[in-house]
Design a protein around this motif. Structure first.
Motif, PDB file in Angstrom:
ATOM      1  N   PHE A 193       0.862  -1.191   0.000  1.00 52.11           N
ATOM      2  CA  PHE A 193       0.000   0.000   0.000  1.00 52.11           C
ATOM      3  C   PHE A 193       0.893   1.234   0.000  1.00 52.11           C
ATOM      4  O   PHE A 193       1.823   1.325   0.813  1.00 52.11           O
ATOM      5  CB  PHE A 193      -0.900  -0.020   1.239  1.00 52.11           C
ATOM      6  N   THR A 248       0.454  -5.289   9.639  1.00 52.08           N
ATOM      7  CA  THR A 248       1.121  -4.621   8.510  1.00 52.08           C
ATOM      8  C   THR A 248       2.322  -3.829   9.026  1.00 52.08           C
ATOM      9  O   THR A 248       2.240  -3.203  10.087  1.00 52.08           O
ATOM     10  CB  THR A 248       0.130  -3.663   7.811  1.00 52.08           C
ATOM     11  N   ALA A 251       3.089  -0.954   4.164  1.00 51.48           N
ATOM     12  CA  ALA A 251       2.522   0.318   3.720  1.00 51.48           C
ATOM     13  C   ALA A 251       3.630   1.358   3.784  1.00 51.48           C
ATOM     14  O   ALA A 251       4.335   1.453   4.797  1.00 51.48           O
ATOM     15  CB  ALA A 251       1.350   0.725   4.601  1.00 51.48           C
ATOM     16  N   VAL A 264      -2.273  -6.757   4.072  1.00 54.19           N
ATOM     17  CA  VAL A 264      -1.253  -5.926   3.424  1.00 54.19           C
ATOM     18  C   VAL A 264       0.077  -6.156   4.133  1.00 54.19           C
ATOM     19  O   VAL A 264       0.153  -6.097   5.361  1.00 54.19           O
ATOM     20  CB  VAL A 264      -1.647  -4.440   3.487  1.00 54.19           C
ATOM     21  N   TRP A 275      -6.454  -3.055   5.734  1.00 54.84           N
ATOM     22  CA  TRP A 275      -5.090  -3.596   5.688  1.00 54.84           C
ATOM     23  C   TRP A 275      -5.047  -4.964   6.378  1.00 54.84           C
ATOM     24  O   TRP A 275      -4.351  -5.869   5.929  1.00 54.84           O
ATOM     25  CB  TRP A 275      -4.104  -2.652   6.392  1.00 54.84           C
ATOM     26  N   GLN A 310      -7.297   0.682   8.725  1.00 53.38           N
ATOM     27  CA  GLN A 310      -6.608  -0.496   9.256  1.00 53.38           C
ATOM     28  C   GLN A 310      -7.445  -1.773   9.130  1.00 53.38           C
ATOM     29  O   GLN A 310      -6.896  -2.866   8.992  1.00 53.38           O
ATOM     30  CB  GLN A 310      -6.176  -0.277  10.705  1.00 53.38           C
TER      31      GLN A 310
END
Ligand SMILES: [Fe+2]
Length: 436
Positions: A278, A353, A319, A316, A311, A308
């Motif tokens: 991301f 993440t 980021a 994810v 994610w 969040q």
């Protein structure tokens, strides 16, 4: 692949096109569009006044249906039409055709999405431009940008794609600065894809930051956004899938951008593209930058609170943000809690993440707060960039390099299998029924 260049010739004087094809193979011609803008496109001074400079013409051509991994050569051409007033005593005008071009740019086409091969991605934000002799520096603000371009150029054979995630050149309304910036990055941008993310353009639209209205960035750099007034987009590079947000537009739940982000994260097949990244300009995750810390937020307001959930649900991996001019890396994290205490070698699922600030490419550095948080694993008040190296579907190397020497000052590895991505973690599992 999009090819962009500038010249002093508009559509009444020349037709722009590229001659391109596989290296050593048949070459074809593809037309280029020609655009420009005038002073009235600028919002306010100084872009409309003392900062104005005629930009010439911007030519853009799209090279489609590339063979994955193939090496291509490209030449840029202007098909000039010269109207010569010869034989005027006979009252005859003569049109003469002349062509000239710039030859021999070369690039490798992107790997096929999901392709298993070595893939290397460089990401940085907030670079700007500078002169070697310091002759035209604005407030001595972007001295770091020279190293920030010099080092990737030196190592270009080991880089496949570059993301410059906002704060592009700090022209501050002086149009000529864009020419200097594009000249500075040309060795990179003419060899590998140079992707940008949107920054403070929307503020320019309201008359701040030089009042360029964002016209320069939007005209010179193509991104595959559905609506180019809204700069969010997704793109693939082999085993990587990138979702790039536009932090000058609302990202909160219920907005158009939130829907885009969820769609972008959801559509990836993680078995083929395991590395989900991301990107955004402003810090939507975590930063110890002093400006956020004094607000007590460590982020843009309603950044992680809004995103969040996505994610986490879509797992994810990393980021990356700019906007804060330094480097910082967090633990794998969800809802302010580290989900993994390991710092350098992650095996299996991350459970959260990893958030990274990589805004130290060249503009004047931003200090950190003295507050210590559990989630901040590594901070560096210096100029640098990050590099992601995917060796295959199971192994990723993350490196932070200082641009002054290209050496690695922070790094970690991720090793995992597809089943680790499928594993249920907090708030990630779909609800199930007892149906059998
Ligand atoms: Fe910046």
């Amino acid at each position: 692949m999009t090819v962009t260049w500038t010249s002093g010739y508009g559509i009444n004087e020349a037709g722009a096109f590229v001659e391109w094809g596989p290296k050593g193979g048949d070459q074809v011609h593809s037309p280029a569009g020609t655009l420009t803008f005038d002073r009235n496109s600028m919002c306010d001074a100084p872009a409309r006044t003392v900062g104005w400079q005629d930009p010439g013409f911007i030519h853009m051509s799209f090279l489609n249906e590339l063979w994955p991994n193939a090496v291509y050569v490209v030449s840029l051409f202007l098909h000039m039409i010269l109207i010569l007033d010869i034989l005027t005593s006979w009252g005859i005008n003569c049109s003469m055709v002349h062509m000239f071009g710039v030859n021999n740019y070369q690039f490798s086409a992107s790997p096929y999405p999901g392709q298993n091969s070595l893939q290397r991605v460089v990401i940085f934000g907030d670079m700007g431009k500078d002169e070697v002799d310091g002759s035209n520096e604005y407030n001595n603000f972007q001295r770091g940008s020279l190293n920030a371009t010099r080092e990737p150029i030196r190592d270009l054979k080991n880089i496949d794609i570059v993301f410059h995630i906002g704060d592009i050149c700090y022209a501050n309304g002086y149009i000529s600065q864009w020419d200097q910036f594009t000249a500075q990055v040309e060795p990179i941008a003419s060899t590998v894809p140079y992707m940008i993310a949107r920054d403070w353009i929307i503020l320019w639209e309201y008359g701040l930051w030089g009042a360029e209205c964002g016209v320069l960035a939007k005209t010179m750099f193509y991104v595959p956004a559905e609506n180019r007034a809204k700069f969010w987009y997704s793109t693939d590079y082999g085993m990587f899938h990138f979702c790039i947000a536009d932090t000058e537009h609302d990202w909160r739940e219920g907005t158009e951008q939130y829907k885009f982000i969820e769609h972008c994260l959801a559509l990836v097949d993680r078995q083929k593209q395991p590395w989900l990244i991301f990107l955004a300009h402003r810090v939507l995750g975590y930063s110890s930058g002093i400006s956020y810390a004094v607000e007590g937020s460590f982020e843009e307001p309603m950044g992680r609170e809004s995103l969040q959930k996505l994610w986490q649900k879509y797992k994810v991996d990393i980021a990356v943000y700019g906007h804060v001019h330094n480097y910082e890396r967090t633990c794998p994290i969800y809802q302010n809690i580290c989900t993994n205490e390991e710092k350098h070698y992650y095996k299996g699922t991350l459970n959260g993440t990893i958030h990274v600030v990589a805004g130290g490419a060249g503009a004047s550095l931003s200090p950190f707060t003295t507050l210590q948080t559990k989630w901040s694993f590594f901070r560096d008040y210096d100029y640098g960039f990050i590099k992601l190296t995917a060796f295959d579907h199971s192994n990723l190397l993350f490196e932070y390099k200082k641009s002054r020497d290209g050496k690695v000052y922070d790094s970690f590895r991720i090793s995992r299998d597809y089943r680790d991505i499928l594993a249920c973690i907090v708030d990630s599992c779909p609800s199930i029924t007892l149906a059998s």
